[in-house]
Design an enzyme around this catalytic site. Structure first.
Site, PDB file in Angstrom:
ATOM      1  N   ASP A 109     122.688  29.861  21.569  1.00 24.65           N
ATOM      2  CA  ASP A 109     122.392  29.422  20.211  1.00 24.65           C
ATOM      3  C   ASP A 109     120.966  29.899  19.920  1.00 24.65           C
ATOM      4  O   ASP A 109     120.177  30.117  20.844  1.00 24.65           O
ATOM      5  CB  ASP A 109     122.492  27.897  20.143  1.00 24.65           C
ATOM      6  CG  ASP A 109     122.072  27.355  18.798  1.00 24.65           C
ATOM      7  OD1 ASP A 109     122.629  27.776  17.774  1.00 24.65           O
ATOM      8  OD2 ASP A 109     121.149  26.501  18.782  1.00 24.65           O
ATOM      9  N   ASP A 112     118.450  28.651  17.036  1.00 25.32           N
ATOM     10  CA  ASP A 112     117.468  27.646  16.639  1.00 25.32           C
ATOM     11  C   ASP A 112     117.565  26.397  17.505  1.00 25.32           C
ATOM     12  O   ASP A 112     118.623  25.798  17.642  1.00 25.32           O
ATOM     13  CB  ASP A 112     117.659  27.275  15.166  1.00 25.32           C
ATOM     14  CG  ASP A 112     117.559  28.484  14.261  1.00 25.32           C
ATOM     15  OD1 ASP A 112     116.643  29.297  14.460  1.00 25.32           O
ATOM     16  OD2 ASP A 112     118.404  28.633  13.357  1.00 25.32           O
ATOM     17  N   HIS A 122     128.365  30.464   6.505  1.00 26.39           N
ATOM     18  CA  HIS A 122     129.070  29.490   5.683  1.00 26.39           C
ATOM     19  C   HIS A 122     128.470  28.086   5.766  1.00 26.39           C
ATOM     20  O   HIS A 122     127.812  27.735   6.738  1.00 26.39           O
ATOM     21  CB  HIS A 122     130.540  29.441   6.107  1.00 26.39           C
ATOM     22  CG  HIS A 122     131.180  30.789   6.081  1.00 26.39           C
ATOM     23  ND1 HIS A 122     131.521  31.473   7.223  1.00 26.39           N
ATOM     24  CD2 HIS A 122     131.498  31.601   5.042  1.00 26.39           C
ATOM     25  CE1 HIS A 122     132.041  32.635   6.896  1.00 26.39           C
ATOM     26  NE2 HIS A 122     132.039  32.744   5.577  1.00 26.39           N
ATOM     27  N   LYS A 177     130.435  27.104  14.194  1.00 26.38           N
ATOM     28  CA  LYS A 177     130.530  26.196  15.331  1.00 26.38           C
ATOM     29  C   LYS A 177     130.641  24.764  14.811  1.00 26.38           C
ATOM     30  O   LYS A 177     129.943  24.431  13.866  1.00 26.38           O
ATOM     31  CB  LYS A 177     129.289  26.348  16.220  1.00 26.38           C
ATOM     32  CG  LYS A 177     129.161  27.710  16.874  1.00 26.38           C
ATOM     33  CD  LYS A 177     127.925  27.838  17.749  1.00 26.38           C
ATOM     34  CE  LYS A 177     126.657  27.901  16.925  1.00 26.38           C
ATOM     35  NZ  LYS A 177     125.433  28.062  17.711  1.00 26.38           N
TER      36      LYS A 177
END
Length: 189
Positions: free
Chosen positions: A14, A16, A93, A103
């Site tokens: 991931d 951030d 999105h 996710k």
């Protein structure tokens, strides 16, 4: 041999809160700051011959707060600081979109695995919230939670069996002990 015992062939991070300091809806490459151990974790994975990718929800695009070009610029800066990651993928999105990539859905994980030529069962996903671990599971990959101050306490408790104190420890553990499994939970950014 069960799939949870297969050696890792790729590590999907991931962005951030895992590799870089979480600056909400960051579109400014000058604000990118690596978290401790992030560059070493990427370097260790690469030196072990593993594919590397970043998989990140970037709802700021869907919310009209960022452009894809800004996200690409931030990713490029992070890539420079990390010493190079094999692939960068993001979901543009909003949380209410019915996309397959956001996710905890598996789309980003499956796409990253395909780009790296690694079966999902041989991928490790490292992230700071339950959505990262759940996306890994939905794709048939393994997930590790690296909690930080923004991680919900119930997620920390729920995923304690598949947690690491930092991203470097997560990679080191995966290289020495590829079996990582645990309970399920939910949350998405």
């Amino acid at each position: 041999m069960s799939t949870d015992r297969l050696p890792v062939r790729a590590v999907l991070f991931d962005r951030d809160g895992t590799l870089v300091a979480d600056v909400p809806y960051n579109g400014d490459p000058d604000r990118v700051r690596l978290l401790p151990g992030a560059a070493e974790a990427v370097r260790l994975a690469r030196s072990a011959g593993l594919g590397t990718a970043v998989v990140s929800n970037q709802s700021g695009i869907g919310r009209g707060l960022l452009t894809p070009e800004q996200v690409h610029a931030v990713n490029e800066r992070a890539d420079q600081l990390l010493g190079g990651v094999g692939a960068w993928l993001f979901c543009p999105h909003t949380p209410d979109a019915a996309c397959s990539c956001r996710k905890p859905r598996p789309g980003l994980i499956l796409e990253a695995a395909a780009r790296l030529g690694a079966p999902p069962a041989r991928c490790l996903v490292i992230g700071d919230i339950a959505a990262d671990v759940l996306a890994a599971r939905a794709a048939g990959a393994r997930g590790v939670l690296v909690p930080n101050t923004a991680t919900a306490p119930d997620e920390v408790e729920h995923f304690a069996a598949v947690s690491a104190p930092d991203v470097l420890t997560a990679v080191r553990t995966a290289l020495g002990t590829p079996a990582l499994a645990g309970p399920e939970g939910s949350r998405s950014r």
